[in-house]
Design a protein around this motif. Sequence first.
Motif, short mmCIF file in Angstrom:
data_model
loop_
_atom_site.label_atom_id
_atom_site.label_comp_id
_atom_site.label_asym_id
_atom_site.label_seq_id
_atom_site.Cartn_x
_atom_site.Cartn_y
_atom_site.Cartn_z
N GLY A 9 0.81 -1.22 0.00
CA GLY A 9 0.00 0.00 0.00
C GLY A 9 0.83 1.26 0.00
O GLY A 9 0.34 2.33 0.37
N MET A 10 2.07 1.17 -0.44
CA MET A 10 2.95 2.34 -0.49
C MET A 10 2.64 3.14 -1.75
O MET A 10 2.34 2.58 -2.80
CB MET A 10 4.41 1.91 -0.44
N ARG A 11 2.73 4.45 -1.63
CA ARG A 11 2.45 5.36 -2.74
C ARG A 11 3.73 5.59 -3.54
O ARG A 11 4.76 5.97 -2.98
CB ARG A 11 1.90 6.68 -2.20
N ASP A 12 3.67 5.38 -4.84
CA ASP A 12 4.80 5.63 -5.73
C ASP A 12 4.94 7.14 -5.92
O ASP A 12 4.05 7.79 -6.45
CB ASP A 12 4.56 4.94 -7.07
N GLU A 13 6.07 7.69 -5.46
CA GLU A 13 6.31 9.12 -5.57
C GLU A 13 7.23 9.46 -6.73
O GLU A 13 7.66 10.61 -6.85
CB GLU A 13 6.89 9.65 -4.26
N GLY A 14 7.52 8.49 -7.57
CA GLY A 14 8.37 8.77 -8.73
C GLY A 14 9.84 8.66 -8.41
O GLY A 14 10.24 8.08 -7.40
N THR A 15 10.65 9.25 -9.28
CA THR A 15 12.10 9.11 -9.13
C THR A 15 12.68 10.23 -8.28
O THR A 15 12.13 11.33 -8.21
CB THR A 15 12.80 9.08 -10.50
N THR A 16 13.81 9.91 -7.65
CA THR A 16 14.53 10.87 -6.82
C THR A 16 16.02 10.60 -6.92
O THR A 16 16.43 9.45 -7.10
CB THR A 16 14.08 10.81 -5.34
N ASP A 17 16.81 11.65 -6.80
CA ASP A 17 18.27 11.55 -6.76
C ASP A 17 18.80 11.86 -5.36
O ASP A 17 20.00 12.04 -5.17
CB ASP A 17 18.91 12.53 -7.76
N ARG A 18 17.93 11.92 -4.38
CA ARG A 18 18.30 12.38 -3.04
C ARG A 18 19.16 11.39 -2.26
O ARG A 18 19.96 11.80 -1.43
CB ARG A 18 17.03 12.69 -2.25
N TRP A 19 18.99 10.09 -2.49
CA TRP A 19 19.56 9.09 -1.59
C TRP A 19 20.72 8.33 -2.22
O TRP A 19 20.62 7.82 -3.32
CB TRP A 19 18.47 8.09 -1.17
N PHE A 20 21.80 8.21 -1.48
CA PHE A 20 22.93 7.33 -1.80
C PHE A 20 23.63 7.66 -3.11
O PHE A 20 24.33 6.81 -3.66
CB PHE A 20 22.49 5.85 -1.82
N GLY A 21 23.42 8.84 -3.66
CA GLY A 21 24.04 9.18 -4.93
C GLY A 21 23.47 8.39 -6.09
O GLY A 21 24.12 8.24 -7.13
N LEU A 22 22.25 7.90 -5.95
CA LEU A 22 21.60 7.08 -6.98
C LEU A 22 20.29 7.72 -7.42
O LEU A 22 19.68 8.48 -6.67
CB LEU A 22 21.26 5.69 -6.42
N THR A 23 19.84 7.36 -8.60
CA THR A 23 18.48 7.67 -9.01
C THR A 23 17.63 6.47 -8.63
O THR A 23 17.93 5.35 -9.06
CB THR A 23 18.39 7.95 -10.52
N SER A 24 16.63 6.70 -7.81
CA SER A 24 15.78 5.62 -7.29
C SER A 24 14.32 5.96 -7.50
O SER A 24 13.96 7.12 -7.67
CB SER A 24 15.99 5.46 -5.77
N ARG A 25 13.49 4.93 -7.43
CA ARG A 25 12.04 5.13 -7.36
C ARG A 25 11.70 5.11 -5.88
O ARG A 25 12.07 4.19 -5.16
CB ARG A 25 11.29 4.05 -8.12
N GLN A 26 10.99 6.15 -5.43
CA GLN A 26 10.66 6.30 -4.01
C GLN A 26 9.19 5.99 -3.78
O GLN A 26 8.32 6.49 -4.50
CB GLN A 26 10.97 7.72 -3.55
N PHE A 27 8.95 5.16 -2.77
CA PHE A 27 7.61 4.82 -2.32
C PHE A 27 7.46 5.29 -0.88
O PHE A 27 8.41 5.23 -0.11
CB PHE A 27 7.37 3.31 -2.39
N ARG A 28 6.27 5.75 -0.51
CA ARG A 28 6.02 6.25 0.85
C ARG A 28 4.74 5.63 1.39
O ARG A 28 3.75 5.47 0.67
CB ARG A 28 5.87 7.77 0.84
N LYS A 29 4.78 5.30 2.67
CA LYS A 29 3.58 4.85 3.37
C LYS A 29 3.46 5.63 4.66
O LYS A 29 4.39 5.64 5.47
CB LYS A 29 3.63 3.35 3.67
N THR A 30 2.32 6.30 4.83
CA THR A 30 2.00 6.96 6.08
C THR A 30 1.27 5.94 6.94
O THR A 30 0.34 5.28 6.45
CB THR A 30 1.12 8.20 5.82
N ILE A 31 1.72 5.79 8.18
CA ILE A 31 1.16 4.75 9.04
C ILE A 31 0.72 5.37 10.36
O ILE A 31 1.21 6.41 10.77
CB ILE A 31 2.18 3.62 9.28
#
Length: 186
Positions: A157-179
């Motif tokens: 149930g995580m929301r796909d927030e698209g791509t990000t370059d923020r973490w680890f020097g990589l381009t990643s797809r970021q998912f978020r779940k508010t719990i």
Amino acid sequence: MELLRTPRLLLRNWEEPDLPAFFDLYSREDVMRWLGPHPRRALASLDEARERMGRWHVRERALDPPLGLWAIVPLPAGPGPRQPVGTIPLVPLADASGPAGLIEIGWHLHPRHQGQGLATEAAGAIIAAAAEAGIGQVLALTDLDNAPSQAVATRLGMRDEGTTDRWFGLTSRQFRKTITAGGEGA
């Protein structure tokens, strides 16, 4: 230390007797190709595995459960040894500026145990434990072409927030779940 149990799994710390299973998991190119910053490299020896597990133990000493690097151990149908088949990290994230105040969840699973719902089951249990501990949201970061990991995030149930370059020097797809405690959020 045992963190929790699900119907099929025990989530606990990696222990010294687990070293062969740890090495078997993290010496595989088909596992390591998805993990961490570049250059990604599989473990080459038991000594290297022992050193990495030791670094994990040092890191975990600074974390309060449910934060940690938890071994995924299938519960046997009968008596017998329980060997880990993967890891569920639930760890604080940092970016180039330092600690980000965000928590990352991940899943590393031995190829023989993929496709059985174990990562989803383990991660779901960790998310519930995180909610009970007052953690309000978790992020999952995947390689852009890691469709199986993205499918786990979606099943959680995580929301796909698209791509990000923020973490680890990589381009990643970021998912978020508010719990929230006592239930899951968006």
